[in-house]
Write an enzyme that holds these catalytic residues in place. Structure first.
Site, short mmCIF file in Angstrom:
data_model
loop_
_atom_site.label_atom_id
_atom_site.label_comp_id
_atom_site.label_asym_id
_atom_site.label_seq_id
_atom_site.Cartn_x
_atom_site.Cartn_y
_atom_site.Cartn_z
N GLY A 37 0.83 -1.20 0.00
CA GLY A 37 0.00 0.00 0.00
C GLY A 37 0.86 1.24 0.00
CG PHE A 82 3.23 11.47 5.62
CD1 PHE A 82 3.64 12.76 5.30
CD2 PHE A 82 1.97 11.30 6.19
CE1 PHE A 82 2.83 13.85 5.56
CE2 PHE A 82 1.15 12.39 6.45
CZ PHE A 82 1.58 13.67 6.13
CB SER A 120 5.37 2.70 0.23
OG SER A 120 5.19 3.73 -0.72
CG ASP A 133 -9.29 8.30 10.79
OD1 ASP A 133 -10.40 8.60 10.29
OD2 ASP A 133 -8.24 8.32 10.14
#
Length: 302
Positions: free
Chosen positions: A34, A38, A40, A150
């Site tokens: 993914g 900022f 991977s 979140d």
């Protein structure tokens, strides 16, 4: 001027393998899993022991220019202390002059968001099972005074046994005694108290899993509108509708979570004990047992 933590100082690096510290040379790096704002995430395995993991590679310069260095510190501090079967483990971390590396548990099922996008929506049984798992994980977090803030499909992963795993703690906080007023999280998942700019508590996670349950069953969040003002207006009023195919039990649970007054939302224990959740869990168990029996029978026949 505020000092940056050692991990983020651009000249700071730990010496590979000195004092038991890790370096990137201790890993074989595989395919990308993914990509984020900022950095991977890559599949990796240790050169000794061949232990599979995921490595999140973050660039210090981007973290600093994005002003999220303290958010990362918080993520590391919180996630490194959490051990639960439905939460991705942060095993370790290290850094060099330019990058920070987080060694995370690998979830072979991939991102929940991708599964939901592919399948359009989940079966009732699967949605109910996931609701039990996320309620159990968040109960554990709340007992440790951690609010996630979140919860959404993009921050959830699927483990080797098909179990839900919370994967991103970038917005989470240790709940202080006074309530927080920071606006954070994803717009479709924001609770009324955040939209109104009021203080909030761990009840924000209850609202979020109500939104999540709806999205699992319908394929889109309940308050989604073309423009932000309409979304905010619907959230503030707790105004949404169900498609006809959403059954009574699921509606009952979602309705008890998507309550505008945070004090009146049902508890995480009530989610786990809800009759719809327990009946969906039973369905999943029966299906798994049937599958196991069929596999055993086919092996006997060969």
């Amino acid at each position: 001027m505020e000092n940056k933590p050692q991990i983020l100082q651009t000249k700071s690096k730990n010496t590979p393998n000195k004092g038991g510290k890790l370096s990137i040379n201790d890993f074989e790096i595989g395919r990308p899993l993914g990509k984020g704002k900022f950095g991977s995430v890559y599949l990796a395995r240790t050169k000794t022991g061949h232990f599979h993991c995921a490595i999140k590679v973050l660039f210090k310069s981007q973290l600093i220019s994005g002003g999220v260095e303290h958010q990362l510190e918080r993520e590391i501090e919180i996630q490194s202390h959490l051990q639960h079967p439905n939460i991705i483990r942060l095993y370790n971390y290290f850094w060099d002059a330019k990058k920070i590396y987080l060694i995370l548990e690998y979830a072979p099922g991939g991102e929940m968001y991708k599964q939901l996008t592919t399948q359009k929506r989940f079966t009732e049984a699967m949605a109910g099972k996931y609701m039990y798992e996320i309620a159990d994980a968040l109960s554990y977090c709340h007992r440790k005074n951690v609010i996630h803030r979140d919860i959404k499909p993009e921050n959830l992963l699927i483990g080797a046994q098909g179990e839900l795993k919370i994967g991103d703690f970038g917005w989470s906080v240790h709940a202080p005694s006074n309530k927080r007023q920071t606006m954070c999280g994803t717009m479709d998942y924001l609770p009324p108290e955040m939209v109104n700019g009021n203080s909030h508590s761990d009840a924000v996670d209850l609202w979020a899993i109500g939104v999540l349950c709806y999205e699992f069953l319908v394929g889109k969040p309940p308050f989604e509108h073309e423009n932000q003002a309409d979304t905010y207006s619907a959230i503030k009023a707790g105004r949404f509708t169900y498609p006809d195919f959403v059954k009574k039990g699921a509606r009952d649970l979602i309705g008890k979570l998507l309550v505008v007054d945070p004090r009146r939302r049902c508890s995480l224990q009530e989610v786990k004990d809800h009759y719809w959740v327990t009946s969906m869990l039973d369905s999943c168990r029966r299906a798994a047992e049937k599958q196991k029996a069929e596999r055993a029978a086919s092996l006997r026949d060969h």
